[in-house]
Design a protein around this motif. Structure first.
Motif, PDB file in Angstrom:
ATOM      1  N   ASP A 211     -24.476  -3.006 -35.701  1.00 47.32           N
ATOM      2  CA  ASP A 211     -24.103  -2.890 -37.108  1.00 47.32           C
ATOM      3  C   ASP A 211     -22.822  -3.664 -37.384  1.00 47.32           C
ATOM      4  O   ASP A 211     -22.645  -4.213 -38.473  1.00 47.32           O
ATOM      5  CB  ASP A 211     -23.873  -1.417 -37.484  1.00 47.32           C
ATOM      6  CG  ASP A 211     -25.118  -0.572 -37.279  1.00 47.32           C
ATOM      7  OD1 ASP A 211     -26.202  -0.998 -37.723  1.00 47.32           O
ATOM      8  OD2 ASP A 211     -25.003   0.512 -36.669  1.00 47.32           O
ATOM      9  N   ARG A 212     -21.954  -3.693 -36.390  1.00 48.54           N
ATOM     10  CA  ARG A 212     -20.676  -4.379 -36.517  1.00 48.54           C
ATOM     11  C   ARG A 212     -20.309  -4.973 -35.179  1.00 48.54           C
ATOM     12  O   ARG A 212     -20.663  -4.430 -34.131  1.00 48.54           O
ATOM     13  CB  ARG A 212     -19.583  -3.405 -36.979  1.00 48.54           C
ATOM     14  CG  ARG A 212     -18.379  -4.080 -37.605  1.00 48.54           C
ATOM     15  CD  ARG A 212     -17.515  -3.118 -38.394  1.00 48.54           C
ATOM     16  NE  ARG A 212     -16.379  -2.662 -37.626  1.00 48.54           N
ATOM     17  CZ  ARG A 212     -16.280  -1.469 -37.065  1.00 48.54           C
ATOM     18  NH1 ARG A 212     -17.253  -0.604 -37.168  1.00 48.54           N
ATOM     19  NH2 ARG A 212     -15.205  -1.121 -36.378  1.00 48.54           N
ATOM     20  N   VAL A 213     -19.603  -6.090 -35.206  1.00 51.46           N
ATOM     21  CA  VAL A 213     -19.208  -6.791 -33.991  1.00 51.46           C
ATOM     22  C   VAL A 213     -17.694  -6.942 -33.981  1.00 51.46           C
ATOM     23  O   VAL A 213     -17.087  -7.346 -34.992  1.00 51.46           O
ATOM     24  CB  VAL A 213     -19.875  -8.184 -33.901  1.00 51.46           C
ATOM     25  CG1 VAL A 213     -19.484  -8.878 -32.601  1.00 51.46           C
ATOM     26  CG2 VAL A 213     -21.390  -8.069 -34.020  1.00 51.46           C
ATOM     27  N   LEU A 214     -17.073  -6.610 -32.848  1.00 47.60           N
ATOM     28  CA  LEU A 214     -15.638  -6.792 -32.638  1.00 47.60           C
ATOM     29  C   LEU A 214     -15.456  -7.937 -31.648  1.00 47.60           C
ATOM     30  O   LEU A 214     -16.076  -7.927 -30.589  1.00 47.60           O
ATOM     31  CB  LEU A 214     -15.004  -5.521 -32.068  1.00 47.60           C
ATOM     32  CG  LEU A 214     -15.307  -4.206 -32.793  1.00 47.60           C
ATOM     33  CD1 LEU A 214     -14.805  -3.026 -31.977  1.00 47.60           C
ATOM     34  CD2 LEU A 214     -14.686  -4.204 -34.181  1.00 47.60           C
ATOM     35  N   VAL A 215     -14.606  -8.897 -31.984  1.00 45.62           N
ATOM     36  CA  VAL A 215     -14.386 -10.057 -31.121  1.00 45.62           C
ATOM     37  C   VAL A 215     -12.962 -10.035 -30.595  1.00 45.62           C
ATOM     38  O   VAL A 215     -12.004 -10.089 -31.389  1.00 45.62           O
ATOM     39  CB  VAL A 215     -14.645 -11.381 -31.865  1.00 45.62           C
ATOM     40  CG1 VAL A 215     -14.526 -12.562 -30.901  1.00 45.62           C
ATOM     41  CG2 VAL A 215     -16.018 -11.372 -32.533  1.00 45.62           C
ATOM     42  N   LEU A 216     -12.825  -9.953 -29.277  1.00 45.80           N
ATOM     43  CA  LEU A 216     -11.505 -10.018 -28.651  1.00 45.80           C
ATOM     44  C   LEU A 216     -11.279 -11.416 -28.087  1.00 45.80           C
ATOM     45  O   LEU A 216     -12.167 -11.998 -27.454  1.00 45.80           O
ATOM     46  CB  LEU A 216     -11.384  -9.000 -27.518  1.00 45.80           C
ATOM     47  CG  LEU A 216     -11.348  -7.522 -27.880  1.00 45.80           C
ATOM     48  CD1 LEU A 216     -11.087  -6.695 -26.641  1.00 45.80           C
ATOM     49  CD2 LEU A 216     -10.324  -7.231 -28.946  1.00 45.80           C
ATOM     50  N   ILE A 217     -10.102 -11.951 -28.315  1.00 44.70           N
ATOM     51  CA  ILE A 217      -9.683 -13.227 -27.742  1.00 44.70           C
ATOM     52  C   ILE A 217      -8.228 -13.079 -27.309  1.00 44.70           C
ATOM     53  O   ILE A 217      -7.377 -12.677 -28.100  1.00 44.70           O
ATOM     54  CB  ILE A 217      -9.826 -14.389 -28.751  1.00 44.70           C
ATOM     55  CG1 ILE A 217     -11.302 -14.580 -29.131  1.00 44.70           C
ATOM     56  CG2 ILE A 217      -9.260 -15.679 -28.173  1.00 44.70           C
ATOM     57  CD1 ILE A 217     -11.546 -15.651 -30.185  1.00 44.70           C
ATOM     58  N   GLU A 218      -7.982 -13.335 -26.032  1.00 43.68           N
ATOM     59  CA  GLU A 218      -6.634 -13.252 -25.459  1.00 43.68           C
ATOM     60  C   GLU A 218      -5.988 -11.890 -25.725  1.00 43.68           C
ATOM     61  O   GLU A 218      -4.805 -11.791 -26.072  1.00 43.68           O
ATOM     62  CB  GLU A 218      -5.747 -14.390 -25.984  1.00 43.68           C
ATOM     63  CG  GLU A 218      -6.226 -15.759 -25.522  1.00 43.68           C
ATOM     64  CD  GLU A 218      -5.311 -16.884 -25.973  1.00 43.68           C
ATOM     65  OE1 GLU A 218      -4.384 -16.618 -26.765  1.00 43.68           O
ATOM     66  OE2 GLU A 218      -5.526 -18.027 -25.520  1.00 43.68           O
ATOM     67  N   GLY A 219      -6.780 -10.842 -25.552  1.00 44.71           N
ATOM     68  CA  GLY A 219      -6.259  -9.486 -25.652  1.00 44.71           C
ATOM     69  C   GLY A 219      -6.042  -8.965 -27.049  1.00 44.71           C
ATOM     70  O   GLY A 219      -5.550  -7.846 -27.221  1.00 44.71           O
ATOM     71  N   LYS A 220      -6.411  -9.734 -28.066  1.00 53.22           N
ATOM     72  CA  LYS A 220      -6.223  -9.319 -29.455  1.00 53.22           C
ATOM     73  C   LYS A 220      -7.555  -9.314 -30.187  1.00 53.22           C
ATOM     74  O   LYS A 220      -8.478 -10.062 -29.843  1.00 53.22           O
ATOM     75  CB  LYS A 220      -5.245 -10.243 -30.178  1.00 53.22           C
ATOM     76  CG  LYS A 220      -3.828 -10.226 -29.598  1.00 53.22           C
ATOM     77  CD  LYS A 220      -2.934 -11.193 -30.369  1.00 53.22           C
ATOM     78  CE  LYS A 220      -1.514 -11.211 -29.806  1.00 53.22           C
ATOM     79  NZ  LYS A 220      -0.813  -9.915 -30.033  1.00 53.22           N
ATOM     80  N   LEU A 221      -7.648  -8.480 -31.215  1.00 54.71           N
ATOM     81  CA  LEU A 221      -8.841  -8.446 -32.044  1.00 54.71           C
ATOM     82  C   LEU A 221      -8.795  -9.637 -32.989  1.00 54.71           C
ATOM     83  O   LEU A 221      -8.010  -9.675 -33.935  1.00 54.71           O
ATOM     84  CB  LEU A 221      -8.906  -7.137 -32.825  1.00 54.71           C
ATOM     85  CG  LEU A 221     -10.177  -6.890 -33.630  1.00 54.71           C
ATOM     86  CD1 LEU A 221     -11.398  -6.827 -32.718  1.00 54.71           C
ATOM     87  CD2 LEU A 221     -10.061  -5.600 -34.431  1.00 54.71           C
ATOM     88  N   ALA A 222      -9.663 -10.625 -32.719  1.00 53.89           N
ATOM     89  CA  ALA A 222      -9.639 -11.873 -33.490  1.00 53.89           C
ATOM     90  C   ALA A 222     -10.480 -11.790 -34.754  1.00 53.89           C
ATOM     91  O   ALA A 222     -10.192 -12.485 -35.739  1.00 53.89           O
ATOM     92  CB  ALA A 222     -10.131 -13.029 -32.616  1.00 53.89           C
TER      93      ALA A 222
END
Length: 256
Positions: A211-222
């Motif tokens: 339903d929803r996607v969370l994207v992490l890049i370099e330890g942060k929520l991008a």
């Protein structure tokens, strides 16, 4: 709901997770994705209880989870699976689920094995039917093909009657058809009201499922949003998904 607030995790000075915050509402199916080293596995492990937090707060239905063991979290309705399926290979498929169901009732260790064949049989069979394993009930777990082991691990987790299900790369190691079938099962669990958070590398296990996607890049929520929204995000496209992101849902693109 699951609330993650300013989650921080350091390893010897390395900021693996750096101030990540998000919420997962009851009945939502949410995917946590990102490139290797992005911090998604660490975030997941912190929520599941594998790692203590360096900073921040994690709560499920208003109960603070930091400081609780994985078993204590299970008592609050939080269950998990692992990237590499973990089952009791010396037991049959049915016995695996029976044992997990007994453990949920407080019958642990050696005592849980006594009279196992007659305990929690009907609920265990119902879970095997739900996960497509009923025909394999009498088979030893050791001899199962890997896809069936992933389903068995899910059935074992469900035996705890969780309200929050944490899945660590549930589609890892599965071929396309097996992956699609398992992820539709996961989506169906959320449709029945269970809250699901899962990590994943295969984009065809995210598109049309989460339903929803969370994207992490370099330890942060991008970025966060629907799969279509995050696949159009310029930072996510350039740093992780690439120009093929928009085709993932239709063509089953996999990014390891």
């Amino acid at each position: 709901m699951l609330q993650v607030q300013q989650l921080v995790k350091h390893f010897d000075g390395i900021r693996a997770v750096d101030g990540v915050s998000f919420e997962v509402l009851p009945g939502q199916c949410v995917a946590l994705i990102g490139p290797n080293g992005a911090g998604k596995s660490t975030t997941f492990a912190c929520i599941a209880g594998q790692y203590p937090l360096t900073g921040g707060h994690i709560a499920w239905k208003g109960v603070a989870l930091e400081g609780l063991s994985p078993q204590a979290r299970l008592q609050h309705g939080v269950a998990r699976t692992f990237q590499v399926a973990q089952v009791f290979e010396a037991l049959t498929v049915l016995q695996n689920v029976q044992l997990a169901a007994q453990a949920q009732r407080g019958l642990w260790a050696i005592s849980a094995f006594k009279g196992l064949s007659g305990q929690m049989r009907e609920p265990a069979l119902a879970l095997l039917a739900q996960t497509g394993l009923e025909a394999l009930a009498a088979q030893d777990a050791l001899s199962l093909p890997y896809g069936a082991k992933k389903r068995l691990e899910l059935a074992v987790a469900l035996a705890a009657r969780p309200q929050l299900l944490l899945l660590d790369e549930p589609a890892a190691g599965l071929a396309g058809p097996e992956r699609a079938s398992l992820m539709q099962l996961v989506k169906g669990l959320a449709g029945q009201g269970m809250t699901v958070l899962y990590t994943e590398h295969n984009m065809d296990a995210v598109a049309g499922v989460a339903d929803r996607v969370l994207v992490l890049i370099e330890g942060k929520l991008a970025a966060q949003g629907s799969f279509d929204e995050i696949s159009r995000d310029p930072v996510v496209r350039s740093r992780y998904l690439g120009e093929a992101a928009g085709e993932a849902a239709g063509e089953g693109v996999s990014h390891a």
